[in-house]
Enzyme design. Structure first.
Site, mmCIF file in Angstrom:
data_model
loop_
_atom_site.group_PDB
_atom_site.id
_atom_site.type_symbol
_atom_site.label_atom_id
_atom_site.label_comp_id
_atom_site.label_asym_id
_atom_site.label_seq_id
_atom_site.Cartn_x
_atom_site.Cartn_y
_atom_site.Cartn_z
ATOM 1 N N ARG A 41 48.339 20.972 32.496
ATOM 2 C CA ARG A 41 48.397 22.677 32.618
ATOM 3 C C ARG A 41 48.306 23.073 31.153
ATOM 4 N NH1 ARG A 41 52.646 23.925 36.103
ATOM 5 N NH2 ARG A 41 54.189 23.915 34.426
ATOM 6 N N TYR A 89 39.942 49.351 30.298
ATOM 7 C CA TYR A 89 39.190 48.769 31.622
ATOM 8 C C TYR A 89 40.472 48.757 32.729
ATOM 9 C CZ TYR A 89 37.510 44.621 34.466
ATOM 10 O OH TYR A 89 37.430 44.046 35.353
ATOM 11 N N LYS A 147 32.334 37.514 30.271
ATOM 12 C CA LYS A 147 31.009 38.320 29.772
ATOM 13 C C LYS A 147 30.259 37.504 28.622
ATOM 14 C CE LYS A 147 33.284 41.089 32.573
ATOM 15 N NZ LYS A 147 34.126 42.188 32.105
#
Ligand SMILES: *Cc1c(COP(=O)(O)O)cnc(C)c1O
Length: 395
Positions: free
Chosen positions: A61, A114, A211
């Site tokens: 992790r 955003y 993106k």
């Protein structure tokens, strides 16, 4: 979290860093790319090893060689102390803000931020006793007066990904630090190739890696990069939240990053050509592209940015919703969907609605957000020309 960037940062071009950082062929039988590591358990050979906890990896992790490679690249590009790869851009916003605040503190958020970042603040942070206020993106040095003694974090997004207003990150950093707060900047639009918030004084930079980094619309990722002073809290929050990005997704981010500089340059060139052309088209009320001299924040753009991204807005003269439908429903090349940053062009009609609370959006007309991909520029122009004609006819 890569602890051994190899001393080249600062001496070599970003293109070279993108090509060579974050991979060690000698550790992988000579294969060029770091393979996908899939793993939770990491084995210890002896009790001494377990007690010492000094192996490079203890549990999956906390990362693996595939995620480390991405972190090394992004960290070098942003000039940070360390970087973490996270499962999404929203996860990056979450970790960044939580690393700065506790109950009773306040977060200031740019009014063009955003939307899911705003929702995290309103629906989650408020519940845990953190106060949220929104500020005008053009507030500049006035941010200092807007702050309160409780303000501990300021979130900026320059330019905002719907309305493309810039923020004065230099002035914000000064104001934040004078008031004892940290400045977090969402740098997804320009990428570290064209904008370096840490150099202007920001404390934490986040990316929607989904993106431009991934670049092919096929994976989610986020990154958070921090200064040395901010790093311990960022890493603590990430650990406590249990955020981890799979080796499969990390591989796709690394693969995208290798071509980031040439993709950005091409996106920039094509987007600018289409944005400039749109300015002279019928029905176009304004084009919202910071690199155009007509943009209200163009001076700030020229001062702080080395280049521009794929994404900009265009506002068409007022017309009913039927005209918007006529514009988008029959596009042949542009497709409609959320996100951006892939090789394919996108067009999204934008209604700001509840997303503006500090500074009302007063532009009249219909706003469309365009992401310019790698189709032929003339073909894209023809698609938009036909759409504008339909828009007019439907009115
Ligand atoms: C998409 C986006 C995000 C969120 O990224 P996800 O990976 O979709 O969670 C954050 N900031 C900006 C500017 C974005 O465009």
């Amino acid at each position: 979290m890569n602890e051994h960037n190899n001393g080249k940062v600062g001496e070599q071009s970003i293109e070279t860093l993108l090509t060579h950082l974050g991979r060690q062929p000698d550790d992988h039988f000579g294969f060029v790319n770091t393979p996908v590591y899939r793993g939770s358990t990491v084995l210890f050979k002896t009790l001494d090893d377990l007690d010492a906890q000094s192996q490079r990896y203890l549990y999956g992790r906390a990362g693996n060689p595939t995620t480390d490679g991405v972190e090394e690249i992004v960290n070098a590009l942003e000039g940070g102390y360390r970087t973490r790869l996270l499962p999404s851009g929203v996860a990056a916003i979450t970790v960044a803000i939580l690393s700065c605040v506790k109950a009773g503190d306040e977060v200031l958020i740019c009014d063009n931020a955003y939307e899911p970042g705003r929702q995290f603040a309103d629906d989650f942070l408020e519940r845990f006793g953190v106060n949220i206020r929104y500020y005008d993106p053009g507030i500049g040095a006035g941010l200092r007066d807007f702050m309160s003694p409780r303000t501990k974090a300021i979130l900026a997004e320059s330019p905002g990904s719907l309305t493309f207003e810039l923020q004065d990150i230099r002035a914000f950093a000064e104001a934040a630090h004078a008031g004892g707060a940290k400045l977090i900047v969402d740098n997804s639009w320009a990428s570290p190739l064209y904008f370096k918030p840490l150099e202007l004084g920001a404390d934490i930079v986040i990316h929607a890696g989904t993106k431009m980094f991934v670049g092919h619309s096929d994976a989610f990722a986020g990154t958070v990069t921090a200064t040395e002073a901010c790093w311990p809290e960022v890493e603590l929050i990430r650990r406590r939240l249990g955020f981890f990005t799979s080796g499969d997704d990390a591989y796709l981010v690394a693969r995208g990053l290798r071509t980031l500089s040439i993709r950005m340059a091409e996106h920039e060139r094509r987007a600018l050509e289409i944005a400039t052309w749109l300015e002279s088209q019928p029905e176009v009320a304004s084009v919202l592209h910071p690199a155009l001299p007509s943009h209200p924040d163009h001076t700030l753009f020229k001062r702080d940015f080395k280049g521009s991204g794929s994404l900009f807005g265009v506002i068409l003269a007022p017309a009913p919703r039927a005209s918007v439908a006529a514009f988008v429903d029959q596009l042949e090349l542009f497709t409609m969907g959320y996100s951006w940053g892939g090789y394919e062009s996108l067009c999204l009609p934008v209604v700001l609605g509840d997303n503006r609370t500090a500074k009302p959006w007063t532009h009249e007309g219909n706003l469309f957000r365009l992401h310019i991909g790698f189709e032929g520029v003339e073909d894209l122009k023809a698609d938009l020309s036909a759409a504008i004609e339909r828009y007019t006819r439907a009115r």
